[in-house]
Design a protein around this motif. Structure first.
Motif, PDB file in Angstrom:
ATOM      1  N   VAL A 157       0.858  -1.183   0.000  1.00  0.00           N
ATOM      2  CA  VAL A 157       0.000   0.000   0.000  1.00  0.00           C
ATOM      3  C   VAL A 157       0.891   1.229   0.000  1.00  0.00           C
ATOM      4  CG1 VAL A 157      -1.914   1.187   1.142  1.00  0.00           C
ATOM      5  CG2 VAL A 157      -1.679  -1.306   1.369  1.00  0.00           C
ATOM      6  N   THR A 158       0.730   2.088  -1.001  1.00  0.00           N
ATOM      7  CA  THR A 158       1.534   3.306  -1.053  1.00  0.00           C
ATOM      8  C   THR A 158       0.857   4.426  -0.273  1.00  0.00           C
ATOM      9  OG1 THR A 158       0.521   4.134  -3.100  1.00  0.00           O
ATOM     10  CG2 THR A 158       2.411   2.648  -3.319  1.00  0.00           C
ATOM     11  N   GLY A 159       1.668   5.348   0.221  1.00  0.00           N
ATOM     12  CA  GLY A 159       1.142   6.443   1.023  1.00  0.00           C
ATOM     13  C   GLY A 159       0.401   5.947   2.243  1.00  0.00           C
ATOM     14  N   ALA A 160       0.940   4.906   2.875  1.00  0.00           N
ATOM     15  CA  ALA A 160       0.185   4.186   3.907  1.00  0.00           C
ATOM     16  C   ALA A 160       0.582   4.533   5.328  1.00  0.00           C
ATOM     17  CB  ALA A 160       0.325   2.678   3.690  1.00  0.00           C
ATOM     18  N   ALA A 161       1.392   5.567   5.522  1.00  0.00           N
ATOM     19  CA  ALA A 161       1.780   5.916   6.890  1.00  0.00           C
ATOM     20  C   ALA A 161       0.707   6.728   7.602  1.00  0.00           C
ATOM     21  CB  ALA A 161       3.096   6.687   6.883  1.00  0.00           C
ATOM     22  N   SER A 162      -0.304   7.183   6.868  1.00  0.00           N
ATOM     23  CA  SER A 162      -1.361   7.986   7.480  1.00  0.00           C
ATOM     24  C   SER A 162      -2.613   7.913   6.624  1.00  0.00           C
ATOM     25  CB  SER A 162      -0.914   9.456   7.618  1.00  0.00           C
ATOM     26  OG  SER A 162      -0.668  10.014   6.328  1.00  0.00           O
ATOM     27  N   GLY A 163      -3.695   8.462   7.152  1.00  0.00           N
ATOM     28  CA  GLY A 163      -4.919   8.646   6.396  1.00  0.00           C
ATOM     29  C   GLY A 163      -5.509   7.388   5.807  1.00  0.00           C
ATOM     30  N   ILE A 164      -5.979   7.510   4.561  1.00  0.00           N
ATOM     31  CA  ILE A 164      -6.645   6.405   3.887  1.00  0.00           C
ATOM     32  C   ILE A 164      -5.729   5.202   3.766  1.00  0.00           C
ATOM     33  CG2 ILE A 164      -7.630   5.661   1.687  1.00  0.00           C
ATOM     34  CD1 ILE A 164      -8.706   8.503   1.324  1.00  0.00           C
ATOM     35  N   GLY A 165      -4.473   5.445   3.384  1.00  0.00           N
ATOM     36  CA  GLY A 165      -3.538   4.330   3.211  1.00  0.00           C
ATOM     37  C   GLY A 165      -3.333   3.549   4.491  1.00  0.00           C
ATOM     38  N   LYS A 166      -3.203   4.249   5.601  1.00  0.00           N
ATOM     39  CA  LYS A 166      -3.008   3.558   6.884  1.00  0.00           C
ATOM     40  C   LYS A 166      -4.246   2.755   7.254  1.00  0.00           C
ATOM     41  CE  LYS A 166      -1.499   4.364  11.640  1.00  0.00           C
ATOM     42  NZ  LYS A 166      -1.082   5.396  12.638  1.00  0.00           N
ATOM     43  N   ALA A 167      -5.423   3.317   6.991  1.00  0.00           N
ATOM     44  CA  ALA A 167      -6.658   2.582   7.283  1.00  0.00           C
ATOM     45  C   ALA A 167      -6.755   1.328   6.427  1.00  0.00           C
ATOM     46  CB  ALA A 167      -7.866   3.486   7.034  1.00  0.00           C
ATOM     47  N   ILE A 168      -6.339   1.415   5.164  1.00  0.00           N
ATOM     48  CA  ILE A 168      -6.360   0.239   4.285  1.00  0.00           C
ATOM     49  C   ILE A 168      -5.402  -0.824   4.798  1.00  0.00           C
ATOM     50  CG2 ILE A 168      -5.759  -0.584   1.979  1.00  0.00           C
ATOM     51  CD1 ILE A 168      -6.707   2.202   0.942  1.00  0.00           C
ATOM     52  N   ALA A 169      -4.188  -0.403   5.138  1.00  0.00           N
ATOM     53  CA  ALA A 169      -3.199  -1.352   5.648  1.00  0.00           C
ATOM     54  C   ALA A 169      -3.698  -2.028   6.915  1.00  0.00           C
ATOM     55  CB  ALA A 169      -1.877  -0.638   5.911  1.00  0.00           C
ATOM     56  N   THR A 170      -4.313  -1.259   7.793  1.00  0.00           N
ATOM     57  CA  THR A 170      -4.824  -1.791   9.056  1.00  0.00           C
ATOM     58  C   THR A 170      -5.913  -2.825   8.805  1.00  0.00           C
ATOM     59  OG1 THR A 170      -4.305   0.282  10.189  1.00  0.00           O
ATOM     60  CG2 THR A 170      -5.894  -1.176  11.254  1.00  0.00           C
ATOM     61  N   ARG A 171      -6.828  -2.512   7.883  1.00  0.00           N
ATOM     62  CA  ARG A 171      -7.933  -3.436   7.599  1.00  0.00           C
ATOM     63  C   ARG A 171      -7.427  -4.715   6.949  1.00  0.00           C
ATOM     64  NH1 ARG A 171     -13.514  -3.683   6.411  1.00  0.00           N
ATOM     65  NH2 ARG A 171     -13.893  -5.931   6.219  1.00  0.00           N
ATOM     66  N   LEU A 172      -6.502  -4.595   5.998  1.00  0.00           N
ATOM     67  CA  LEU A 172      -5.999  -5.795   5.337  1.00  0.00           C
ATOM     68  C   LEU A 172      -5.233  -6.683   6.313  1.00  0.00           C
ATOM     69  CD1 LEU A 172      -4.823  -4.347   1.892  1.00  0.00           C
ATOM     70  CD2 LEU A 172      -6.918  -5.629   2.405  1.00  0.00           C
ATOM     71  N   ALA A 173      -4.467  -6.069   7.212  1.00  0.00           N
ATOM     72  CA  ALA A 173      -3.766  -6.860   8.221  1.00  0.00           C
ATOM     73  C   ALA A 173      -4.760  -7.576   9.131  1.00  0.00           C
ATOM     74  CB  ALA A 173      -2.842  -5.974   9.036  1.00  0.00           C
ATOM     75  N   ALA A 174      -5.841  -6.889   9.484  1.00  0.00           N
ATOM     76  CA  ALA A 174      -6.862  -7.506  10.330  1.00  0.00           C
ATOM     77  C   ALA A 174      -7.524  -8.687   9.639  1.00  0.00           C
ATOM     78  CB  ALA A 174      -7.920  -6.468  10.710  1.00  0.00           C
ATOM     79  N   GLU A 175      -7.552  -8.664   8.308  1.00  0.00           N
ATOM     80  CA  GLU A 175      -8.144  -9.769   7.544  1.00  0.00           C
ATOM     81  C   GLU A 175      -7.143 -10.878   7.255  1.00  0.00           C
ATOM     82  OE1 GLU A 175     -11.230 -10.038   7.075  1.00  0.00           O
ATOM     83  OE2 GLU A 175     -11.884  -8.035   7.622  1.00  0.00           O
ATOM     84  N   GLY A 176      -5.923 -10.753   7.799  1.00  0.00           N
ATOM     85  CA  GLY A 176      -4.947 -11.833   7.678  1.00  0.00           C
ATOM     86  C   GLY A 176      -3.829 -11.604   6.683  1.00  0.00           C
ATOM     87  N   ALA A 177      -3.839 -10.470   5.985  1.00  0.00           N
ATOM     88  CA  ALA A 177      -2.787 -10.210   4.996  1.00  0.00           C
ATOM     89  C   ALA A 177      -1.497  -9.763   5.676  1.00  0.00           C
ATOM     90  CB  ALA A 177      -3.244  -9.133   4.013  1.00  0.00           C
ATOM     91  N   CYS A 178      -0.370 -10.003   5.010  1.00  0.00           N
ATOM     92  CA  CYS A 178       0.892  -9.363   5.370  1.00  0.00           C
ATOM     93  C   CYS A 178       0.952  -8.050   4.600  1.00  0.00           C
ATOM     94  CB  CYS A 178       2.074 -10.249   4.998  1.00  0.00           C
ATOM     95  SG  CYS A 178       2.152 -11.781   5.943  1.00  0.00           S
ATOM     96  N   VAL A 179       1.407  -7.001   5.251  1.00  0.00           N
ATOM     97  CA  VAL A 179       1.288  -5.670   4.664  1.00  0.00           C
ATOM     98  C   VAL A 179       2.645  -4.991   4.569  1.00  0.00           C
ATOM     99  CG1 VAL A 179       0.194  -3.411   4.857  1.00  0.00           C
ATOM    100  CG2 VAL A 179      -1.049  -5.447   5.582  1.00  0.00           C
ATOM    101  N   VAL A 180       2.893  -4.382   3.408  1.00  0.00           N
ATOM    102  CA  VAL A 180       4.078  -3.559   3.196  1.00  0.00           C
ATOM    103  C   VAL A 180       3.598  -2.115   3.125  1.00  0.00           C
ATOM    104  CG1 VAL A 180       6.052  -3.060   1.717  1.00  0.00           C
ATOM    105  CG2 VAL A 180       5.202  -5.411   1.932  1.00  0.00           C
ATOM    106  N   ILE A 181       3.950  -1.336   4.139  1.00  0.00           N
ATOM    107  CA  ILE A 181       3.544   0.068   4.203  1.00  0.00           C
ATOM    108  C   ILE A 181       4.627   0.897   3.529  1.00  0.00           C
ATOM    109  CG2 ILE A 181       3.156   2.006   5.760  1.00  0.00           C
ATOM    110  CD1 ILE A 181       1.781   0.120   7.643  1.00  0.00           C
ATOM    111  N   ALA A 182       4.301   1.411   2.353  1.00  0.00           N
ATOM    112  CA  ALA A 182       5.256   2.210   1.583  1.00  0.00           C
ATOM    113  C   ALA A 182       4.894   3.684   1.721  1.00  0.00           C
ATOM    114  CB  ALA A 182       5.224   1.790   0.118  1.00  0.00           C
ATOM    115  N   ASP A 183       5.875   4.490   2.040  1.00  0.00           N
ATOM    116  CA  ASP A 183       5.615   5.915   2.241  1.00  0.00           C
ATOM    117  C   ASP A 183       6.889   6.694   1.963  1.00  0.00           C
ATOM    118  OD1 ASP A 183       3.134   7.471   3.640  1.00  0.00           O
ATOM    119  OD2 ASP A 183       5.022   8.536   4.017  1.00  0.00           O
ATOM    120  N   LEU A 184       6.714   7.949   1.640  1.00  0.00           N
ATOM    121  CA  LEU A 184       7.873   8.816   1.405  1.00  0.00           C
ATOM    122  C   LEU A 184       8.707   8.969   2.664  1.00  0.00           C
ATOM    123  CD1 LEU A 184       9.099  10.505  -0.897  1.00  0.00           C
ATOM    124  CD2 LEU A 184       7.762  12.451  -0.085  1.00  0.00           C
TER     125      LEU A 184
END
Length: 682
Positions: free
Chosen positions: A428-455
């Protein structure tokens, strides 16, 4: 009867277990078991009752707590000896342990419970130390045991874990009153003591003495000389080749079912792969049951030198994979009976690449990592056995009896059903905050491994840390306008988890200006980050998705502005329209590879949004003539549902689009805008 205070006995047992389990050379993750015996008052009769506290099935010594202990009445457990039907029916005794349990709660008794209950010692340790298994798997292990330990440690020939092995060890202790433990052929060690301290001291003495003997008397080159051309590549070259091969290898390991991966270029692995004996030893497989249950009976070894090209290596890996599957199927067919469970998959769990390292696989990142740790232990075992003798693991027939044991199958069947996104890796790009962070959080909760990519690398790593350990999420730096930076982030992802399954193009920014105030630099910046950035990320990720051959999902976080013409927004809305059409174009192009491409069109997400906090919110508020703090409510009131859109709502849509329920949906844009009629899709 042992009169040790039960609270003291349990606390000492847990402390000892945690110490022993914290050292990988002593025992593997979730391997081995420990026990203590003590006396409590029976709450029914008020009489003293002697109990056994023993690590239960599936627990880990290093993290063992009281809840991980099985608690049994010793009188009832030892009475099972009188009804034991013999080794051919010894599996029935595991069910009998349930009738020996004391009190409520606690863990299920493991197959090794008999070993602890029947041995006449207050404290017992059963461990899988590298040095101990080296002696246990040496061709002349019995002679070495006598030579190294004298009468203090006794050899016990290989026997599958179970009730009979417990009887065997109990007899060994009774017949050898001066012994402090035994070497279990092909398996590990067992030690005992009158106190917890003595049991641990005896365990460590056996391990340290075995290692000291190997160091003092072993061959300095137990794996033989170096194979010319098979030594380690330089670090950066090694990383680049590993990242290039990882998608192919993960796809091969996932032929029967999706797997997550782990990569290790530990110097001990590289040394082994560069040695003369590596091919022959790898073909023999592992011996300790805890090892091969997690690594399969043998690894798949690439038989090319370290400097072989990527394309040549990929071609050969595919050939070797076909041969591996045929060999494993033949192994199953040779040993299976009418009662055997069905074959569980013929793909390798350990793939070894000379000069590069080891790829290990499992249903979770943790099990993939642990499988690699177990194979490293197996390498240490082979080193020790070859230093003193010849490595001689248990036979394939005996391995099969454990791998396809009805009790192992029952353990697998008790495992909880996997979550919807288990075995999937999301970038997930731009995932350190906002929408991206919420997406990463939800996918992790559903069992995914998550790569948080951010500037911002520091923020990316902090956001990943909030989701759990590196078995769940990692943070990487990624400037989406820089193709080289994206490639590096993709490399980080595939080396961390084996590959990529979900890509979310979320990174974005916005400058709210009317046409005449929009500069060329404003236009270029927004198009570079969102239109060009999404293209570069999709292109780099598509190479991995296609090579894996496992399908996948690409999600674009576009905007209702991609179809809705709002004021003072020319650059932002134009680049969002670009993203929206990329979805359609890539859905057509990537569909033949099983990759779905979909988009999400949110309305303005004010709360928690990095874009709005950076000035966009103030500009939009000024455009609409409202206070900035009221902007979210303003957006809500102009929607059909009169509801404010939050980051979590966008994350919900991502979870659904990438989950199992929309497996046949691609090229779709989902509005998450609470109903904006002007943005209805046509």
């Amino acid at each position: 009867m042992n009169s040790e205070n039960p609270t003291t006995a349990k606390h000492a047992l847990l402390a000892r277990s945690n110490r022993l389990g914290a050292e990988p050379h002593i025992t593997n993750y979730a391997g081995g078991n420990t026990s203590a015996k003590g006396v409590e008052t029976d709450p029914v009769t008020g009489e003293p009752v002697e109990l056994l506290w023993v690590k239960g099935s599936g627990g880990d010594l290093g993290t063992l707590t009281e809840q991980g202990l099985a608690v049994l009445r010793l009188d009832r457990m030892r009475a099972l000896v009188d009804v034991y039907p013999g080794v051919e029916r010894e599996d029935e005794m595991v069910a009998a342990f349930d009738f020996c349990l004391h009190g409520k709660g606690g863990a299920a008794p493991s197959i090794d419970t008999a070993m602890h209950g029947l041995v006449d010692a207050p404290h017992v340790d059963h461990l899988h130390p590298d040095a101990g298994i080296a002696i246990a798997t040496a061709a002349d292990g019995e002679r070495l045991t006598a030579e190294i330990f004298g009468g203090k440690v006794v050899w016990v020939p290989w026997r599958r874990p179970g009730f009979q092995l417990g009887l065997d060890i109990a007899a060994v202790k009774e017949q050898n009153p001066d012994a402090i433990g035994c070497i279990l052929g092909g398996h590990g060690i067992t030690a005992w003591g009158e106190t917890s301290e003595e049991s641990e001291r005896n365990s460590r003495w056996i391990i340290d003495t075995a290692q000291a003997h190997i160091d003092a008397h072993g061959d300095a080159k137990p794996f033989g000389g170096e194979r010319a051309g098979f030594g380690p590549l330089a670090a950066e070259e090694r990383r680049a080749k590993a990242a290039a091969l990882a998608p192919t290898i993960r796809g091969l390991a996932s032929h029967d079912r999706p797997m997550l991966g782990h990569f290790s270029d530990d110097e001990r692995v590289l040394h082994f792969l560069g040695s003369e004996k590596a091919p022959a030893l790898a073909a023999l497989g592992t011996s300790c049951p805890d090892h091969f249950l997690r690594t399969k009976v043998k690894p798949m070894l690439l038989d090319l030198p370290a400097d072989a090209g990527v394309e040549e290596s990929i071609h050969r890996l595919k050939e070797l994979h076909e041969q591996y599957r045929a060999d494993y199927t033949a192994y199953y067919d040779a040993h299976a009976t009418a009662e055997s469970p069905a074959i569980r998959g013929a793909d390798p769990l350990i793939v070894l690449v000379p000069g590069v390292g080891m790829f290990s696989f499992g249903a979770t990142k943790q099990t993939a990592r642990v499988a690699g740790e177990f194979y490293l232990n197996a390498i240490n075992v082979m080193r020790g056995a070859e230093a003193l003798s010849t490595y001689a693991p248990i036979s394939d027939a005996e391995k099969f009896r454990i791998e396809y044991w009805a009790l192992e199958e029952a353990k697998l069947q008790r495992m909880p059903a996997p979550k919807s996104h288990a075995t999937r890796v999301a970038l997930v790009t731009g995932a350190a905050s906002g929408i991206g962070k919420a997406i990463a959080t939800r996918l992790a909760a559903e069992g995914a491994c998550v790569v948080i990519a951010d500037l911002d690398l520091e923020k990316a790593q902090a956001a990943a840390g909030e989701l759990g350990s590196t078995d769940v999420a990692i943070g990487v730096q990624a400037n989406v306008t820089d193709a080289a930076a994206i490639d590096r982030a993709i490399e980080d992802a595939v080396l961390a988890f084996g590959g990529i399954d979900i890509v979310v193009n979320n990174a974005g920014l916005s400058l709210s200006k009317p046409l005449l105030e929009t500069t060329e630099a404003d236009w270029d910046l927004q198009h570079d980050v969102m239109a060009k950035g999404s293209f570069l990320v999709a292109k780099a990720a598509a190479r991995v998705l296609i090579e894996q051959g496992m399908g996948g999902d690409v999600i674009y976080i576009s905007s209702k502005n991609s179809v809705f013409a709002g004021p003072n927004n020319i650059a932002y809305s134009a680049t969002k329209a670009d993203q929206a059409h990329q979805v359609r174009l890539l859905a057509v192009e990537l569909g033949e590879h099983g990759v779905k491409v979909n988009g999400i069109n949110p309305d303005g997400v004010v709360r928690g949004s990095g874009i709005f906090a950076s000035g966009w919110g103030a500009n939009r508020a000024a455009t609409y003539g409202v206070d900035e703090q009221d902007l979210g409510a303003f957006y809500a009131q102009r929607t059909i549902l009169k509801r404010e859109v939050l980051p979590e709502h966008v994350a919900n849509a991502v979870a659904v689009l990438t989950g199992p329920d929309l497996s046949h949906t691609t090229g779709l844009h989902i509005p998450v805008d609470a109903g904006v009629a002007a943005a209805f899709l046509r």
